[in-house]
Design an enzyme around this catalytic site. Structure first.
Site, PDB file in Angstrom:
ATOM      1  N   SER A  60       0.825  -1.217   0.000  1.00  0.00           N
ATOM      2  CA  SER A  60       0.000   0.000   0.000  1.00  0.00           C
ATOM      3  C   SER A  60       0.856   1.262   0.000  1.00  0.00           C
ATOM      4  O   SER A  60       2.009   1.257   0.442  1.00  0.00           O
ATOM      5  CB  SER A  60      -0.910   0.025   1.227  1.00  0.00           C
ATOM      6  OG  SER A  60      -1.674  -1.157   1.310  1.00  0.00           O
TER       7      SER A  60
HETATM    8  N1  SAH Z   1      -1.055  -4.759   3.997  1.00  0.00           N
HETATM    9  C1  SAH Z   1      -0.393  -5.111   2.758  1.00  0.00           C
HETATM   10  C2  SAH Z   1      -1.256  -4.787   1.557  1.00  0.00           C
HETATM   11  C3  SAH Z   1      -1.154  -5.876   0.557  1.00  0.00           C
HETATM   12  S1  SAH Z   1      -2.355  -5.869  -0.727  1.00  0.00           S
HETATM   13  C4  SAH Z   1       0.981  -4.455   2.678  1.00  0.00           C
HETATM   14  O1  SAH Z   1       1.309  -3.631   3.541  1.00  0.00           O
HETATM   15  O2  SAH Z   1       1.747  -4.797   1.788  1.00  0.00           O
HETATM   16  C5  SAH Z   1      -3.660  -6.834  -0.016  1.00  0.00           C
HETATM   17  C6  SAH Z   1      -3.347  -8.256   0.360  1.00  0.00           C
HETATM   18  O3  SAH Z   1      -4.558  -8.845   0.792  1.00  0.00           O
HETATM   19  C7  SAH Z   1      -2.839  -9.152  -0.776  1.00  0.00           C
HETATM   20  O4  SAH Z   1      -1.627  -9.727  -0.408  1.00  0.00           O
HETATM   21  C8  SAH Z   1      -3.944 -10.179  -0.947  1.00  0.00           C
HETATM   22  O5  SAH Z   1      -3.467 -11.459  -1.314  1.00  0.00           O
HETATM   23  C9  SAH Z   1      -4.573 -10.206   0.440  1.00  0.00           C
HETATM   24  N2  SAH Z   1      -5.947 -10.686   0.476  1.00  0.00           N
HETATM   25  C10 SAH Z   1      -6.956 -10.379  -0.366  1.00  0.00           C
HETATM   26  N3  SAH Z   1      -8.079 -11.010  -0.011  1.00  0.00           N
HETATM   27  C11 SAH Z   1      -7.777 -11.748   1.098  1.00  0.00           C
HETATM   28  C12 SAH Z   1      -8.522 -12.636   1.926  1.00  0.00           C
HETATM   29  N4  SAH Z   1      -9.809 -12.913   1.691  1.00  0.00           N
HETATM   30  N5  SAH Z   1      -7.897 -13.207   2.975  1.00  0.00           N
HETATM   31  C13 SAH Z   1      -6.582 -12.958   3.228  1.00  0.00           C
HETATM   32  N6  SAH Z   1      -5.819 -12.140   2.469  1.00  0.00           N
HETATM   33  C14 SAH Z   1      -6.413 -11.538   1.415  1.00  0.00           C
END
Ligand code: SAH
Length: 214
Positions: A60
C-alpha cells in the site's frame, strides 16, 4: 536511495499531507520499507506510491498506511489484540507491530504468506503472528479483537469480521467493488447487534479475494 534521510523525507511529506499522530510517524520513520519490496524496486520504496509485490498484489501507499493506522489508533484504549487481513508485503503489519501489543495477520496467497512470515521473523518482530488463511472468516482462534484492519477491498463488509470485534472495538476497511469507487470506512461495534459506520476518504485497493486462489 534507502538511507534514513530518504525515509525521513517521506515521513515529513506524510506530515504535510495531514498525518498528525506522532506515534504513527515515529514508527514509520523506523520501519525500513525498502526491505518489504523486491530489490529491483527498492530505489522507489520511499516514494509515496503503492508498488507491485507479485501475484497481482501491491504494497500500500505510505500515506494510506499512515492514515489507516491513525484511524485505528483513534479509539481511547491501548490496543492489545489486533487483526490485520491481507498481510501482503507485511509492511503494514510491521508498522502495526510497533504500535500494538499483539498482532495477528492473515494472507491467502501462500508465497506471500511465507515471505512475510520469514521477513518479520528476521527483522526481530516477536509480537506478530502470520497465518495462511482466508480472511473472509477473520481469525477465530484469537478473537475477539480490539481492532481489525483490512487492506484489500471487499464489496461488502464480511460478517465474521464484525463478529470478531470486541464491543467498542473498531475496524478500518476499504469497501467498494470498483477501483475509484472504494471508500475507507471505520466500523465501530456498539453492542452485540449494533455497529455504526463512518465514511472517510476514497481509496484504491486491490480486491478482497473471496474464492479459492492458488
Ligand atoms: N497490507 C499489505 C497490503 C497488501 S495488498 C501491505 O502492507 O503490503 C492486499 C493483500 O490482501 C494481498 O496480499 C492479498 O493477497 C490479500 N488478500 C486479499 N483477499 C484476502 C482474503 N480474503 N484473505 C486474506 N488475504 C487476502
Amino acid at each position: 536511495m534507502t538511507s534514513q534521510r530518504t525515509r525521513d523525507r517521506l515521513i515529513d511529506k506524510l506530515e504535510k499531507l495531514g498525518i498528525k499522530n506522532q506515534d504513527v510517524l515515529r514508527v514509520m520513520r523506523l520501519v525500513p520499507r525498502h526491505l518489504f519490496v523486491d530489490e529491483a524496486l527498492s530505489s522507489r520504496s520511499y516514494e509515496n506510491t503503492s508498488l507491485p509485490i507479485g501475484h497481482g498484489q501491491t504494497i500500500s501507499q505510505p500515506y494510506i498506511v499512515a492514515r489507516m493506522t491513525e484511524l485505528l489508533l483513534e479509539g481511547e484504549a491501548d490496543l492489545e489484540n489486533v487483526l490485520e487481513v491481507g498481510t501482503g508485503s507485511a509492511y503494514q503489519a510491521a508498522v502495526l507491530g510497533g504500535l500494538v501489543k499483539n498482532l495477528h495477520t492473515v494472507e491467502r496467497i501462500l508465497p506471500l504468506y511465507r515471505t512475510a512470515r520469514d521477513l518479520l521473523y528476521d527483522l526481530g518482530y516477536r509480537n506478530i503472528w502470520v497465518h495462511h488463511a482466508d480472511g473472509t472468516w477473520g481469525w477465530q482462534e484469537s478473537a475477539p479483537y480490539d481492532a481489525i484492519m483490512v487492506t484489500a477491498a471487499p464489496n461488502e463488509i464480511p460478517k465474521s469480521l464484525i463478529e470478531q470485534l470486541k464491543i467498542g472495538g473498531r475496524m478500518i476497511i476499504p469497501v467498494g467493488e470498483k477501483k475509484g469507487e472504494q471508500v475507507l470506512q471505520v466500523v465501530i461495534r456498539r453492542s452485540e447487534n449494533e455497529h455504526i459506520i463512518k465514511n472517510h476518504e476514497s481509496v484504491v485497493f486491490v480486491p478482497f479475494l473471496q474464492e479459492e486462489s492458488k
